[in-house]
Each structure stands twice: as C-alpha cells, then as structure tokens.
Design a protein around this motif. Structure first.
Motif, PDB file in Angstrom:
ATOM      1  N   VAL A 191     -68.027  12.478   4.733  1.00  0.00           N
ATOM      2  CA  VAL A 191     -68.901  13.507   5.286  1.00  0.00           C
ATOM      3  C   VAL A 191     -69.713  14.198   4.191  1.00  0.00           C
ATOM      4  CG1 VAL A 191     -68.920  15.731   6.475  1.00  0.00           C
ATOM      5  CG2 VAL A 191     -67.470  13.881   7.318  1.00  0.00           C
ATOM      6  N   LEU A 192     -69.105  14.416   3.026  1.00  0.00           N
ATOM      7  CA  LEU A 192     -69.794  15.135   1.950  1.00  0.00           C
ATOM      8  C   LEU A 192     -71.025  14.390   1.439  1.00  0.00           C
ATOM      9  CD1 LEU A 192     -66.747  16.480  -0.124  1.00  0.00           C
ATOM     10  CD2 LEU A 192     -68.391  17.832   1.207  1.00  0.00           C
ATOM     11  N   LYS A 193     -71.120  13.091   1.737  1.00  0.00           N
ATOM     12  CA  LYS A 193     -72.284  12.321   1.321  1.00  0.00           C
ATOM     13  C   LYS A 193     -73.400  12.324   2.371  1.00  0.00           C
ATOM     14  CE  LYS A 193     -69.397   9.095  -1.341  1.00  0.00           C
ATOM     15  NZ  LYS A 193     -68.932   7.678  -1.449  1.00  0.00           N
ATOM     16  N   ALA A 194     -73.145  12.966   3.511  1.00  0.00           N
ATOM     17  CA  ALA A 194     -74.110  12.932   4.614  1.00  0.00           C
ATOM     18  C   ALA A 194     -75.350  13.764   4.291  1.00  0.00           C
ATOM     19  CB  ALA A 194     -73.450  13.448   5.891  1.00  0.00           C
ATOM     20  N   ASP A 195     -76.440  13.425   4.966  1.00  0.00           N
ATOM     21  CA  ASP A 195     -77.715  14.104   4.714  1.00  0.00           C
ATOM     22  C   ASP A 195     -77.663  15.579   5.086  1.00  0.00           C
ATOM     23  OD1 ASP A 195     -78.796  11.756   3.783  1.00  0.00           O
ATOM     24  OD2 ASP A 195     -79.681  11.198   5.724  1.00  0.00           O
ATOM     25  N   TYR A 196     -76.967  15.911   6.205  1.00  0.00           N
ATOM     26  CA  TYR A 196     -76.973  17.309   6.640  1.00  0.00           C
ATOM     27  C   TYR A 196     -76.202  18.195   5.660  1.00  0.00           C
ATOM     28  CZ  TYR A 196     -72.490  15.814   8.670  1.00  0.00           C
ATOM     29  OH  TYR A 196     -71.234  15.285   8.874  1.00  0.00           O
ATOM     30  N   VAL A 197     -75.246  17.640   4.942  1.00  0.00           N
ATOM     31  CA  VAL A 197     -74.537  18.427   3.921  1.00  0.00           C
ATOM     32  C   VAL A 197     -75.459  18.688   2.743  1.00  0.00           C
ATOM     33  CG1 VAL A 197     -72.588  18.453   2.315  1.00  0.00           C
ATOM     34  CG2 VAL A 197     -72.270  17.592   4.651  1.00  0.00           C
ATOM     35  N   ARG A 198     -76.193  17.667   2.327  1.00  0.00           N
ATOM     36  CA  ARG A 198     -77.155  17.860   1.233  1.00  0.00           C
ATOM     37  C   ARG A 198     -78.249  18.843   1.635  1.00  0.00           C
ATOM     38  NH1 ARG A 198     -76.364  12.150   0.338  1.00  0.00           N
ATOM     39  NH2 ARG A 198     -78.172  11.686   1.662  1.00  0.00           N
ATOM     40  N   THR A 199     -78.677  18.783   2.903  1.00  0.00           N
ATOM     41  CA  THR A 199     -79.697  19.714   3.387  1.00  0.00           C
ATOM     42  C   THR A 199     -79.176  21.151   3.374  1.00  0.00           C
ATOM     43  OG1 THR A 199     -80.620  17.988   4.806  1.00  0.00           O
ATOM     44  CG2 THR A 199     -81.209  20.267   5.318  1.00  0.00           C
ATOM     45  N   ALA A 200     -77.923  21.327   3.796  1.00  0.00           N
ATOM     46  CA  ALA A 200     -77.332  22.672   3.803  1.00  0.00           C
ATOM     47  C   ALA A 200     -77.258  23.235   2.392  1.00  0.00           C
ATOM     48  CB  ALA A 200     -75.940  22.620   4.435  1.00  0.00           C
ATOM     49  N   ARG A 239     -73.959  28.872   0.626  1.00  0.00           N
ATOM     50  CA  ARG A 239     -72.856  28.868  -0.329  1.00  0.00           C
ATOM     51  C   ARG A 239     -71.936  27.677  -0.098  1.00  0.00           C
ATOM     52  NH1 ARG A 239     -70.032  34.502   0.088  1.00  0.00           N
ATOM     53  NH2 ARG A 239     -70.301  33.979   2.312  1.00  0.00           N
ATOM     54  N   GLU A 240     -71.224  27.276  -1.149  1.00  0.00           N
ATOM     55  CA  GLU A 240     -70.435  26.050  -1.123  1.00  0.00           C
ATOM     56  C   GLU A 240     -69.295  26.114  -0.098  1.00  0.00           C
ATOM     57  OE1 GLU A 240     -69.608  22.097  -2.402  1.00  0.00           O
ATOM     58  OE2 GLU A 240     -71.342  23.446  -2.518  1.00  0.00           O
ATOM     59  N   VAL A 241     -68.609  27.257  -0.011  1.00  0.00           N
ATOM     60  CA  VAL A 241     -67.471  27.353   0.920  1.00  0.00           C
ATOM     61  C   VAL A 241     -67.906  27.162   2.373  1.00  0.00           C
ATOM     62  CG1 VAL A 241     -65.657  28.872   1.817  1.00  0.00           C
ATOM     63  CG2 VAL A 241     -66.084  28.754  -0.656  1.00  0.00           C
ATOM     64  N   PRO A 242     -68.963  27.853   2.866  1.00  0.00           N
ATOM     65  CA  PRO A 242     -69.425  27.570   4.234  1.00  0.00           C
ATOM     66  C   PRO A 242     -69.899  26.133   4.424  1.00  0.00           C
ATOM     67  CG  PRO A 242     -70.310  29.657   3.479  1.00  0.00           C
ATOM     68  CD  PRO A 242     -69.683  29.012   2.284  1.00  0.00           C
ATOM     69  N   VAL A 243     -70.497  25.547   3.411  1.00  0.00           N
ATOM     70  CA  VAL A 243     -70.934  24.148   3.529  1.00  0.00           C
ATOM     71  C   VAL A 243     -69.737  23.239   3.743  1.00  0.00           C
ATOM     72  CG1 VAL A 243     -71.917  22.207   2.243  1.00  0.00           C
ATOM     73  CG2 VAL A 243     -73.054  24.423   2.215  1.00  0.00           C
TER      74      VAL A 243
END
Length: 315
Positions: A207-216, A222-226
């Motif tokens: 999941v951490l490699k997904a586009d929506y994570v990079r967009t967030a 902040r990293e914790v909410p992401v």
C-alpha cells in the motif's frame, strides 16, 4: 449481499456434511470397544449386548450414522458414554471457555502483531525492521507447549504472580478469571502475533507504494495520518480476513495449551473423550468446531465483501 451470503452457505453446508461423514467413519477405526468400557469390570455378556443395542453399536455403520444425523438435525447429539450427560450440555459448558481463551489470545495478537507490522513496513531495511522480523520468526518457531511450561515455571513457580492452572468464570470472579487466562492467552497470542505481523508488514509495503499515498505526502499531510488513515485503512482487507480465520483456528486448535494449563475447554474435553472412546462427545465436539470454523470463514467473507468496494461493484 444476500445472494453473496447464500452462495457461501451453499458451499458451507456440503462441507459440514462431508466433515460429519469423515468424523463419524474415521473414529470407528480407533482401537477399543466402548461397549466393553461401559459394561464395567465384570463385562457381563448381557450387559455388553444391552449397551450395544441401546447405543446402536451393533448396527451397520451407515445405520449408526443415520441415527446420529437424525438426532443432530433435531438438536440431539447423543449422550456421553462416560458421564451420561447430553453432549450438547457438555459443549454448552466448555464452549464459552474456549471462546474466552480464543478472544483474549486474538486481542493480544492484534495488539502486538499489527503495530509491529506497521512499524516494520514503515522502517523497512532498518534495525527496527530486522528486529521485528527476528521476533516474529521466534514467535512462529517456539512451540506453544514449551513456552507454556516456561511461563508456569517463571511466572507461577518462581515469581508467584499468577496461578499455574485452573479456570474461573468471568461471571463469577472477573479478576480471578483474567489471572487464570492471561498466560494461556499470551502463549497462543504470541504465535498469532507473529503471523499477523508478517501479513500486516506485507500488506503495508504494497500500500505504501500506491499513488494515493504519494499524493497524500505531496499535499503536505503529516506522516502519521498518511500511514494510519490512507495506508493502513487500505491494508486492512487481508488483515481482517486473516484475523477471522485465526479466530476459527483457535476454536479447535488450543488443545495443547488447554491441557498444559488445565483449562476445561474444548481441547481438554475432546482429549478426555478420545482416551475413553466416548464417540458421541468426539463427534459432537469436532462437528461444532468444524461448524465454528465454517461460520467464521463465512463472517470473514462477508467482512471482506463489506470493506472491499471493488468486490461489491463486481456483483
């Protein structure tokens, strides 16, 4: 949704029937004759014949199975050959104990395994990641019976903090119940925590490699909410399924732990029944455990259906 559940039930019912056939036929291969055990030490031929007629032990195996299935459908799983109690009564007394143990073990596994998996994925390639993997591998490798014995020796015998064995209902004495169940739940929970940690880490890495994570992250969140809101919520799908399956596994797989800590649950009940050739109890316990596993699998499928919008859209 309803059609989805009906399709799962259409698979579950034949599975349960197949399990009942295997349980009933395979246990007949066990050495020993229950009629001889019930007839007493004198083993009077008339008493032996009476027992065989009463419990249909002199009938063909197909006829015995038909009698048993007819009783199960009517809510009667027979009577224990050893205690002369209804099997459903015995199961009703022991099932809450095993459910309590399984629930506590699963809570411990979730509290330890999921945060460790998240931290290991976020800190991939660091000392924290390697340490978490080593601990997880240790949890999978250490046998439950050995860990249980070591805990009894240390916590109960040496330190005297917790009772070494026994059980108290939470409805009678909640604190005493917690004291008697915390060690066996920890023994079971550590192995499950290792499994949960590995699956959580794997799901989070994807999941951490997904586009929506990079967009967030690019938006300055902040990293914790992401991690918790965007990544972990989407990684929950396999974790929810695995948690439900592990709970089903615990319902029938806590035999050794219950024996070590002398917990009067499903495990101890079926071990005693096998040693005394108490066929009715063995059949009833295994059938209920199989039904529990099937039910939990069904719940896991429904939860996966609820939390996965793509699955709902495909129907």
């Amino acid at each position: 949704m309803l059609s989805f559940i009906l399709r799962r039930l259409a698979i579950a019912v034949p599975t349960l029937i197949l399990v009942s056939v295997f349980v009933f036929t395979l246990q007949k291969l066990l050495p020993g004759d229950p009629a001889l055990i019930l007839a007493g030490e004198d083993r009077d031929p008339a008493a032996i014949e009476f027992v065989r007629e009463k419990y249909h032990l002199n009938e063909p195996i197909i006829t015995q199975y038909a009698y048993w299935v007819q009783g199960v459908v009517q809510g009667d799983m027979g009577v224990s050959l050893r205690t002369n109690q209804p099997v459903l009564t015995l199961i009703g007394d022991k099932l809450p104990v095993t459910i309590q143990l399984a629930a506590m073990a699963l809570i411990i596994a979730f509290v330890i395994g999921v945060p460790a998996g998240i931290l290991s994925a976020v800190k991939k390639g660091t000392a924290i990641d390697y340490a978490a993997n080593i601990v997880a591998l240790s949890g999978l490798s250490i046998p439950n019976f050995w860990l249980g014995i070591m805990l009894i020796l240390l916590v109960s015998v040496q330190l005297g903090w917790l009772p070494a064995s026994g059980y108290e209902s939470p409805f009678v004495d909640p604190l005493r119940s917690l004291e008697t169940m915390i060690m066996p739940a920890f023994v079971l929970g550590t192995a499950l925590a290792a499994t949960l940690m590995r699956h959580t880490r794997s799901a989070m890495l994807g999941v951490l490699k997904a586009d929506y994570v990079r967009t967030a992250r690019a938006k300055g969140i902040r990293e914790v909410p992401v991690i918790l809101k965007h990544a972990f919520r989407n990684a929950l799908l396999p974790i929810v399924t695995l948690t439900a399956l592990l709970f089903g596994e615990l319902l029938g797989g806590a035999v050794l732990t219950e024996q070590i800590f002398t917990i009067p649950g499903f495990g101890k009940l079926i071990v005693d029944a096998v040693f005394t050739r108490d066929y009715a109890v063995v059949q009833g316990v295994v059938l209920c455990a199989a039904a529990g596993v099937i039910l939990v699998n069904l719940v896991a499928d429904v939860l996966y259906f609820v939390v996965n919008p793509r699955m709902r859209a495909s129907l």
